[in-house]
Scaffold this motif. Structure first.
Motif, PDB file in Angstrom:
ATOM      1  N   VAL A 226       0.906  -1.130   0.052  1.00  0.00           N
ATOM      2  CA  VAL A 226      -0.160  -0.044  -0.036  1.00  0.00           C
ATOM      3  C   VAL A 226       0.870   1.107   0.072  1.00  0.00           C
ATOM      4  CG1 VAL A 226      -1.827  -1.298   1.312  1.00  0.00           C
ATOM      5  CG2 VAL A 226      -0.036   0.026   2.414  1.00  0.00           C
ATOM      6  N   GLU A 227       0.259   2.378   0.111  1.00  0.00           N
ATOM      7  CA  GLU A 227       1.358   3.460  -0.022  1.00  0.00           C
ATOM      8  C   GLU A 227       2.204   3.677   0.972  1.00  0.00           C
ATOM      9  OE1 GLU A 227       0.890   8.436  -0.173  1.00  0.00           O
ATOM     10  OE2 GLU A 227      -1.101   7.274  -0.120  1.00  0.00           O
ATOM     11  N   ARG A 228       1.910   3.396   2.214  1.00  0.00           N
ATOM     12  CA  ARG A 228       2.865   3.378   3.209  1.00  0.00           C
ATOM     13  C   ARG A 228       4.066   2.411   3.107  1.00  0.00           C
ATOM     14  NH1 ARG A 228       2.008   6.252   7.512  1.00  0.00           N
ATOM     15  NH2 ARG A 228       0.033   7.213   7.696  1.00  0.00           N
ATOM     16  N   ASP A 229       3.833   1.464   2.355  1.00  0.00           N
ATOM     17  CA  ASP A 229       4.939   0.501   2.408  1.00  0.00           C
ATOM     18  C   ASP A 229       5.671   0.846   1.004  1.00  0.00           C
ATOM     19  OD1 ASP A 229       3.544  -1.302   3.847  1.00  0.00           O
ATOM     20  OD2 ASP A 229       2.379  -1.949   2.250  1.00  0.00           O
ATOM     21  N   TYR A 230       5.255   1.354   0.135  1.00  0.00           N
ATOM     22  CA  TYR A 230       6.034   2.146  -1.004  1.00  0.00           C
ATOM     23  C   TYR A 230       6.567   3.414  -0.273  1.00  0.00           C
ATOM     24  CZ  TYR A 230       3.685  -0.359  -4.722  1.00  0.00           C
ATOM     25  OH  TYR A 230       3.164  -1.234  -5.374  1.00  0.00           O
ATOM     26  N   GLY A 231       6.079   4.069   0.461  1.00  0.00           N
ATOM     27  CA  GLY A 231       6.853   5.142   1.199  1.00  0.00           C
ATOM     28  C   GLY A 231       8.082   4.782   2.086  1.00  0.00           C
ATOM     29  N   GLU A 255       0.764   4.954 -10.102  1.00  0.00           N
ATOM     30  CA  GLU A 255       0.181   6.327  -9.764  1.00  0.00           C
ATOM     31  C   GLU A 255      -0.575   6.390  -8.609  1.00  0.00           C
ATOM     32  OE1 GLU A 255      -1.286   9.834 -12.684  1.00  0.00           O
ATOM     33  OE2 GLU A 255      -0.607   8.057 -13.560  1.00  0.00           O
ATOM     34  N   SER A 256      -1.466   5.451  -8.856  1.00  0.00           N
ATOM     35  CA  SER A 256      -2.740   5.275  -7.545  1.00  0.00           C
ATOM     36  C   SER A 256      -2.003   5.598  -6.057  1.00  0.00           C
ATOM     37  CB  SER A 256      -3.619   4.251  -7.703  1.00  0.00           C
ATOM     38  OG  SER A 256      -2.819   3.057  -7.691  1.00  0.00           O
ATOM     39  N   PHE A 257      -0.778   5.215  -6.092  1.00  0.00           N
ATOM     40  CA  PHE A 257      -0.302   5.222  -4.678  1.00  0.00           C
ATOM     41  C   PHE A 257       0.842   6.274  -4.477  1.00  0.00           C
ATOM     42  CE2 PHE A 257      -1.229   0.459  -5.159  1.00  0.00           C
ATOM     43  CZ  PHE A 257      -2.023   0.336  -3.965  1.00  0.00           C
ATOM     44  N   ARG A 258       0.842   7.200  -5.450  1.00  0.00           N
ATOM     45  CA  ARG A 258       1.745   8.478  -5.230  1.00  0.00           C
ATOM     46  C   ARG A 258       1.188   9.421  -4.748  1.00  0.00           C
ATOM     47  NH1 ARG A 258       4.123   9.015 -11.242  1.00  0.00           N
ATOM     48  NH2 ARG A 258       4.179   6.681 -11.898  1.00  0.00           N
ATOM     49  N   GLY A 259       0.700   9.294  -3.395  1.00  0.00           N
ATOM     50  CA  GLY A 259       0.097  10.113  -2.659  1.00  0.00           C
ATOM     51  C   GLY A 259       1.009  11.328  -1.799  1.00  0.00           C
ATOM     52  N   ASN A 284       6.465  21.794  -3.689  1.00  0.00           N
ATOM     53  CA  ASN A 284       5.504  22.675  -4.590  1.00  0.00           C
ATOM     54  C   ASN A 284       4.981  21.260  -5.537  1.00  0.00           C
ATOM     55  OD1 ASN A 284       5.621  25.424  -5.057  1.00  0.00           O
ATOM     56  ND2 ASN A 284       7.780  25.191  -5.043  1.00  0.00           N
ATOM     57  N   LYS A 285       5.454  20.195  -5.610  1.00  0.00           N
ATOM     58  CA  LYS A 285       4.862  19.112  -6.393  1.00  0.00           C
ATOM     59  C   LYS A 285       3.713  18.580  -5.611  1.00  0.00           C
ATOM     60  CE  LYS A 285       8.660  16.960  -9.103  1.00  0.00           C
ATOM     61  NZ  LYS A 285       9.314  15.623  -9.224  1.00  0.00           N
ATOM     62  N   ILE A 286       3.785  18.549  -4.204  1.00  0.00           N
ATOM     63  CA  ILE A 286       2.878  18.266  -3.168  1.00  0.00           C
ATOM     64  C   ILE A 286       1.540  19.278  -3.606  1.00  0.00           C
ATOM     65  CG2 ILE A 286       1.944  18.198  -0.954  1.00  0.00           C
ATOM     66  CD1 ILE A 286       4.850  17.599   0.045  1.00  0.00           C
ATOM     67  N   LYS A 287       1.899  20.486  -3.880  1.00  0.00           N
ATOM     68  CA  LYS A 287       0.813  21.526  -4.130  1.00  0.00           C
ATOM     69  C   LYS A 287       0.142  21.301  -5.623  1.00  0.00           C
ATOM     70  CE  LYS A 287       2.084  24.945  -5.976  1.00  0.00           C
ATOM     71  NZ  LYS A 287       2.405  25.374  -7.310  1.00  0.00           N
ATOM     72  N   ASP A 288       1.160  21.038  -6.697  1.00  0.00           N
ATOM     73  CA  ASP A 288       0.769  20.589  -7.815  1.00  0.00           C
ATOM     74  C   ASP A 288       0.070  19.522  -8.052  1.00  0.00           C
ATOM     75  OD1 ASP A 288       2.099  23.008  -8.715  1.00  0.00           O
ATOM     76  OD2 ASP A 288       4.101  21.872  -9.173  1.00  0.00           O
ATOM     77  N   HIS A 289       0.010  18.550  -7.226  1.00  0.00           N
ATOM     78  CA  HIS A 289      -0.624  17.412  -7.496  1.00  0.00           C
ATOM     79  C   HIS A 289      -1.877  17.508  -6.553  1.00  0.00           C
ATOM     80  CE1 HIS A 289       2.278  15.209  -9.854  1.00  0.00           C
ATOM     81  NE2 HIS A 289       3.301  15.327  -8.711  1.00  0.00           N
ATOM     82  N   GLY A 290      -2.077  18.488  -6.086  1.00  0.00           N
ATOM     83  CA  GLY A 290      -3.542  18.729  -5.274  1.00  0.00           C
ATOM     84  C   GLY A 290      -3.798  17.844  -3.933  1.00  0.00           C
ATOM     85  N   LEU A 291      -2.187  17.551  -3.473  1.00  0.00           N
ATOM     86  CA  LEU A 291      -2.285  16.764  -2.315  1.00  0.00           C
ATOM     87  C   LEU A 291      -2.474  17.839  -1.036  1.00  0.00           C
ATOM     88  CD1 LEU A 291       0.609  14.575  -3.371  1.00  0.00           C
ATOM     89  CD2 LEU A 291      -1.898  13.713  -3.128  1.00  0.00           C
ATOM     90  N   PRO A 292      -2.601  17.416   0.149  1.00  0.00           N
ATOM     91  CA  PRO A 292      -2.892  18.552   1.311  1.00  0.00           C
ATOM     92  C   PRO A 292      -1.634  19.076   1.507  1.00  0.00           C
ATOM     93  CG  PRO A 292      -3.424  16.054   2.011  1.00  0.00           C
ATOM     94  CD  PRO A 292      -3.301  16.022   0.401  1.00  0.00           C
ATOM     95  N   ILE A 293      -1.297  20.058   1.989  1.00  0.00           N
ATOM     96  CA  ILE A 293      -0.181  20.728   2.564  1.00  0.00           C
ATOM     97  C   ILE A 293      -0.493  20.579   4.210  1.00  0.00           C
ATOM     98  CG2 ILE A 293       1.198  22.483   2.905  1.00  0.00           C
ATOM     99  CD1 ILE A 293       1.266  21.696   0.107  1.00  0.00           C
ATOM    100  N   THR A 294       0.276  19.650   4.797  1.00  0.00           N
ATOM    101  CA  THR A 294       0.185  19.232   6.198  1.00  0.00           C
ATOM    102  C   THR A 294       1.241  20.193   6.934  1.00  0.00           C
ATOM    103  OG1 THR A 294       1.858  17.550   5.964  1.00  0.00           O
ATOM    104  CG2 THR A 294      -0.631  17.027   5.617  1.00  0.00           C
TER     105      THR A 294
END
Length: 627
Positions: A226-231, A255-259, A284-294
């Motif tokens: 899952v995404e955490r494993d890839y991370g 791509e579905s796991f690139r969060g 900036n990539k986090i923002k460009d991909h529409g992911l939350p800025i935490t």
């Protein structure tokens, strides 16, 4: 957070411990009145409310600009803080550790200079000594028990993994074969077993073996990633092979796991290498991909700018305010430490008040940090008041405070209080309390008491980690007890201690303080060559500092070059010490400005004065004729 307002009085600047350049700041003072964030007390760049943190445009259309890539390597990363109410821990190795602090609670930046030089770069070798949890929650190991006082349950450390032993005992070139055999024999390979194995590998910083294990799992489809494993896999690639290969691995992740977890893991590793340009690009990539800025991602930028460009801290805070990103406990600790390091005690106290107003009470580590800054600022009364607050009404019932109180009372020169606190622990001491006691007794000059604690540790635990020996070695170094230090070092191999960079660091300082800098230099070079492990930054700096004072240009240049050769990013302190060597030798430093420019280093006031001094040694045409 409150809105910006124009400061009614000019900002009061203090000389930071790391001597950060203030040239650009002074220039802006002449052009316009400084803006100051009312809530935080940090200057805002420029004369508008636009941010200047990142190279692209944020979601609200605010423009950003890049900053020079000045970075440093190996920051102590914070990742345990919650990024938001619904954000879970990252759980990737160092990223899951609390921010590293020294024994007095102050955040330690890797490769830090002056009084904050890190001595903890290799700090998780022996599990029995370190309380920092580095559980890989990405693989389900997120159920670490937490006690009512907020600390991790020490029982968590006693868990062992048979699979971990198999991986550890297998040579690197045959790990795959060992794992295949493990499966063929019908052994369990569930998520729990995988998690525990990775946890132990990461805790001991065996990142290469951990990566081999992850690669085997992925290649043989032994785990439903899952995404955490890839991370987790990404984090290991970055640690072992660097950012470039880590970035390539991101492109291989479905791509579905690139969060958000993937990119903030990469962001944290970019910050850890001090790569400003890459860190900003990833943000900036986090923002460009529409992911939350935490909060976590913002804290990474704060951590970066705290070291390379403190003026940009206010920009990040403004961005957090504008995006309604709530500060975490670690955000406050970063800001408190930044104010304290610049000796802005008033500003530090204001941050503490903001923290309390935000519903967060400073924990013991934060209180220890505050007390430490009071002590360094000469405000002993305030420091004592903070220590009394840490003690509470009954120190016996508040034993967790003892570890921090011991060195702080020692820093105040209060041997009686050191003895009083140690009595609470002495009957049934914990390892971390013993280490704090050794340091404290050394600080107040009672070396025999420090030795007594160490010998009692040997009786209690029989086999001690090298960290315990290093603690006493530092006491001997500070008191120039070379003979005792040498005898202690000789006992380490006999007792099965791992001799690594921390021990080398202690030995280097032992010989440097005894005036034998050439021997310290020789020890460091031999250790690095024989073990193929990079020595600590502080080890090189201790030797460079002594060569500089002696005016030994040749050897100072050699150490300066060695720092670069071993991968440490050039810092202003290195240039300052190198210039000091030229000044003490009364020799001109030709082409020095060009050297600094090549490293993207702008002279601060202190270094500019040194450059002027070495210019004065240059011979004129007439002086050459007369000579």
């Amino acid at each position: 957070m409150l809105a910006l307002r124009r400061a009614s009085n000019p900002l009061r600047y203090h000389i930071p411990y790391s001597a950060v350049a203030r040239a650009s700041c002074a220039k802006s003072d002449m052009l316009w009145s400084n803006l100051k964030h009312e809530h935080w007390g940090y200057e805002i760049n420029g004369n508008t409310v636009e941010f200047s943190v990142l190279p692209k445009t944020f979601s609200h259309g605010t423009s950003f600009s890049t900053v020079p890539s000045l970075g440093i390597r190996n920051f102590s990363l914070q990742a345990g803080a919650k990024a938001s109410d619904n954000e879970v821990d990252d759980g990737f190795s160092d990223l899951d550790s609390p921010p590293e602090t020294n024994t007095t609670g102050t955040l330690v930046d890797k490769e830090d200079d002056d009084r904050f030089i890190s001595e903890q770069e290799i700090s998780r070798d022996e599990p029995e000594l370190y309380s920092a949890e580095v559980a890989d929650s990405s693989l389900g190991l997120s159920d670490s028990k937490t006690q009512s006082n907020g600390e991790k349950d020490p029982r968590r450390k006693s868990l062992t993994s048979p699979l971990f032993k198999v991986v550890m005992e297998a040579p690197r070139h045959s790990i795959t074969a060992a794992l295949n055999k493990w499966v063929e024999e019908g052994n369990s390979l569930g998520r729990d077993e995988i998690s525990m194995t990775l946890w132990h590998l990461r805790k001991r910083r065996f990142y290469q073996k951990a990566l081999q294990f992850m690669e085997w799992l992925e290649a043989n489809k032994r785990l439903n990633f899952v995404e955490r494993d890839y991370g987790s896999h990404l984090d290991l690639v970055a640690k072992v092979h660097g950012l470039q290969k880590a970035e390539k691995y991101i492109n291989m992740i479905p791509e579905s796991f690139r969060g958000e977890i993937i990119y903030r893991t990469f962001l944290a590793n970019s910050v850890s290498t001090g790569n400003v340009k890459k860190s900003e690009e990833v943000f900036n990539k986090i923002k460009d991909h529409g992911l939350p800025i935490t909060t976590f991602s913002c804290n990474q930028l704060l951590l970066l700018y705290k070291r390379v460009d403190r003026q940009k801290i206010a920009d990040v805070l403004m961005m957090m305010e504008k995006e309604n990103i709530k500060p975490s406990h670690f955000t406050y600790r970063l800001l408190i430490d930044t104010k304290g390091r610049t000796n802005d005690i008033t500003g530090m106290e204001q941050i503490v008040e903001r923290m309390k107003a935000g519903g967060m009470e400073p924990d013991l580590a934060t209180q220890a940090m505050i007390a430490n800054h009071y002590i360094f600022g000469g405000l002993n009364d305030k420091a004592e008041a903070t220590l009394k607050e840490m003690e509470g009404d009954d120190i016996k019932g508040n034993r967790n405070a003892c570890k921090a109180l011991l060195p702080l009372y020692a820093a105040l020169g209060k041997a009686e209080d050191v003895g009083r606190i140690w009595k609470v622990c002495e009957a049934d001491p914990r390892l971390d309390e013993c280490l704090a006691a050794i340091e404290a007794w050394g600080k107040v000059g009672l070396v025999e008491d420090a030795e007594k604690v160490f010998e009692n540790m040997l009786k209690t635990w029989k086999k001690l980690s090298s960290k315990c020996y290093n603690a006493l070695l530092k006491v001997y170094a500070n008191h120039k007890l070379l003979s005792k230090g040498k005898d202690l070092a000789k006992r380490m191999p006999d007792n099965g201690c791992r001799i690594g960079p921390l021990t080398w660091d202690a030995l280097v300082k032992l010989y440097v303080e005894a005036g034998e800098v050439a021997k310290a230099d020789s020890i460091l070079q031999k250790a690095a060559q024989l073990n193929q492990i990079r020595p600590l930054y502080s080890s090189y700096m201790a030797i460079l500092n002594k060569y500089a004072k002696r005016g030994d240009i040749h050897n100072a240049e050699k150490i300066f070059h060695k720092l670069k050769q071993t991968g440490y990013t050039t810092r202003m302190t290195q240039y300052r010490l190198l210039l000091e060597a030229y000044i003490n030798a009364k020799s001109p430093a030709y082409g020095f400005r060009e050297r600094m420019k090549a490293d993207n280093m702008l002279p601060n006031k202190q270094v500019a004065a040194q450059l002027a001094a070495v210019d004065a040694f240059k011979k004129t045409n007439i002086s050459e004729l007369l000579d």
